[in-house]
Design an enzyme around this catalytic site. Structure first.
Site, PDB file in Angstrom:
ATOM      1  NE  ARG A  16      -3.324  -2.377   2.617  1.00 48.13           N
ATOM      2  CZ  ARG A  16      -4.633  -2.494   2.633  1.00 48.13           C
ATOM      3  NH1 ARG A  16      -5.395  -1.439   2.615  1.00 48.13           N
ATOM      4  NH2 ARG A  16      -5.202  -3.679   2.700  1.00 48.13           N
ATOM      5  CG  HIS A 211     -20.172   1.903   4.279  1.00 45.73           C
ATOM      6  ND1 HIS A 211     -19.206   2.719   3.723  1.00 45.73           N
ATOM      7  CD2 HIS A 211     -19.517   0.958   5.000  1.00 45.73           C
ATOM      8  CE1 HIS A 211     -18.012   2.268   4.065  1.00 45.73           C
ATOM      9  NE2 HIS A 211     -18.166   1.210   4.841  1.00 45.73           N
ATOM     10  CE  LYS A 242     -16.650   4.329   6.695  1.00 48.59           C
ATOM     11  NZ  LYS A 242     -15.257   4.601   6.377  1.00 48.59           N
ATOM     12  CB  THR A 271      -8.285   6.468  24.039  1.00 51.79           C
ATOM     13  OG1 THR A 271      -7.616   7.142  22.992  1.00 51.79           O
ATOM     14  CG2 THR A 271      -9.770   6.460  23.748  1.00 51.79           C
TER      15      THR A 271
HETATM   16  N1  PLP Z   1     -17.312  -0.376   9.847  1.00 51.64           N
HETATM   17  C1  PLP Z   1     -17.360  -0.552   8.521  1.00 51.64           C
HETATM   18  C2  PLP Z   1     -18.375  -1.483   7.957  1.00 51.64           C
HETATM   19  C3  PLP Z   1     -16.479   0.127   7.672  1.00 51.64           C
HETATM   20  O1  PLP Z   1     -16.534  -0.075   6.354  1.00 51.64           O
HETATM   21  C4  PLP Z   1     -15.547   1.028   8.236  1.00 51.64           C
HETATM   22  C5  PLP Z   1     -14.592   1.807   7.399  1.00 51.64           C
HETATM   23  O2  PLP Z   1     -14.587   1.801   6.215  1.00 51.64           O
HETATM   24  C6  PLP Z   1     -15.519   1.158   9.611  1.00 51.64           C
HETATM   25  C7  PLP Z   1     -16.399   0.462  10.393  1.00 51.64           C
HETATM   26  C8  PLP Z   1     -14.517   2.078  10.265  1.00 51.64           C
HETATM   27  O3  PLP Z   1     -15.043   3.353  10.341  1.00 51.64           O
HETATM   28  P1  PLP Z   1     -14.075   4.610  10.604  1.00 51.64           P
HETATM   29  O4  PLP Z   1     -13.452   4.904   9.284  1.00 51.64           O
HETATM   30  O5  PLP Z   1     -14.973   5.659  11.105  1.00 51.64           O
HETATM   31  O6  PLP Z   1     -13.063   4.152  11.603  1.00 51.64           O
END
Ligand code: PLP
Length: 393
Positions: A16, A211, A242, A271
């Protein structure tokens, strides 16, 4: 120490490399400058509604920055809980019609922490869809030896029923976890059927709506918001990264489950909390998308245009039912090559390869946003068609 492993990745075309993008006044979103100073338009952003650019969110963030500074100054437990965090949690609980909500520093943690808590602390038997996100898998693998988990075939209700029948026990809690919309394919799960069969066996249901939140449902509450089974969902998991255009994640559910995750979740307690200015921006976007649907409508229109053009150019996509359009390429090298040629042509699309998708299943995961112009979409589709024909056909 690691050189051999990295060389192996390079040989398999799965190494990557990050692509730095620069925001610039001359190139408003979805355009950026590449590190060589050339303009690129992104066609793979998860900022599905372009909410990262919302003027109201930016202004809320600015105001909170002035008042509260750039950091929370501690964990939620040690001085890091600001009022705005609790306001956001109340808003999210109301959005999903649940008793309580809890925010995390990422969507990754909003999956990882609950999975670890229910499997390790509460000894739950977990039934997880084969294509669940890495954060769910990692949460269940942390204490591998002690975790009783069963993976059902992707979206296969009969396989889930078989596993529930075989493994559920009256003396232990059972949890079924799956996603409403899968990120690498763009397909929906059979939500009502999975909930029904889970409840038949007394299992709790956790639904990842990462999503779909902001992007679907009348108020942006995701796929489940329009569903009769919303009341049967024990936990809804979402992200701010997102549809809401910021960063962070959350869970919403029954107060006892949310409280248990709050109290036993080390990934929350140990954290530093999200900075208040980001929480203020997120709250603004969540509230805005509860009232306004025009961003969602625009996303559908723009996605439909891209789908139409891809179909005309005979570029296959796995599913055409959502805003996530996954064009299968297969060979990792070809996937990399198409992405590189697109970049040279002024378009940024990440090449999706193993381990994000199975080996030999490289793909381009295409997304548009309301900020894309029709002309940008038309020109992109044409450029992709030319490159696709040269590399794949
Ligand atoms: N859950 C799913 C289904 C995802 O596709 C993703 C990231 O693409 C995440 C959790 C993680 O989310 P974040 O990017 O807010 O850490």
């Amino acid at each position: 120490m690691c050189v051999g492993a990295l060389d192996q990745q390079k040989a398999e075309s799965i190494y990557r490399e990050f692509t730095p993008l620069i925001g610039d006044e001359s190139t408003p979103f979805p355009s950026f400058l590449g590190s060589d100073g050339r303009k690129v338009v992104t066609f793979c952003s998860n900022d599905y509604l372009a909410m990262s650019r919302s003027p109201r969110a930016i202004s809320a963030a600015r105001k909170a920055l002035e008042l509260e500074g750039v950091g929370a100054g501690g964990s939620r437990n040690i001085g890091g809980t600001r009022k705005v965090a609790e306001e956001l949690e109340a808003e999210l609980a109301s959005l999903h019609v649940k008793d309580a909500a809890l925010i995390f520093n990422s969507g990754y943690l909003a999956n990882f922490v609950p999975m670890k808590v229910i499997s390790k602390r509460f000894n739950a038997i977990v039934f997880s869809d084969q294509q669940n996100h890495r954060s769910i898998i990692d949460g269940l693998d942390t204490y591998k030896a002690g975790v009783d988990k069963h993976i059902f075939q992707h979206n296969d209700v009969d396989d889930l029923r078989r596993l529930l029948k075989q493994h559920c026990r009256p003396d232990r809690p059972a949890v079924v976890i799956f996603e409403s919309l899968y990120s690498m394919e763009g397909d929906f799960s059979p939500l009502a059927e999975i909930v029904t069969v889970s409840k038949e066996y007394g299992a709790s249901v956790f639904l990842n709506e990462v999503h779909a939140v902001g992007v679907m449902g009348d108020e942006g509450g995701g796929v489940s918001s329009a569903s009769e089974v919303l009341k049967d969902l024990d936990l809804v998991i979402g992200t701010f990264g997102k549809g809401y255009g910021t960063v962070g994640g959350y869970i919403a559910g029954q107060s006892d489950i949310v409280d248990a995750i709050r109290c036993f979740g080390s990934g929350l307690i140990f954290t530093t909390a999200l900075p208040p200015f980001l929480v203020a921006a997120t709250l603004t976007n969540v509230r805005h998308l509860r009232e306004s649907s025009h961003e969602r409508t625009a996303l559908i229109e723009k996605s439909d245009l891209l789908k139409k053009r891809l179909a005309e150019f005979e570029i296959p996509i796995l599913f055409d039912c959502s805003h996530i359009l996954a064009a299968p390429i297969g060979d990792e090298r070809a996937t990399l090559e198409i992405s590189a040629q697109l970049f040279d042509a002024g378009y940024y699309v990440t090449p999706m390869r193993y381990p994000t998708v199975p080996r030999g299943d490289g793909r381009l995961r295409l997304t548009v946003t309301p900020a894309h112009t029709d002309t940008q979409i038309e020109q992109f589709a044409k450029a992709l068609a030319g490159i696709y024909a040269r590399v794949v056909l």
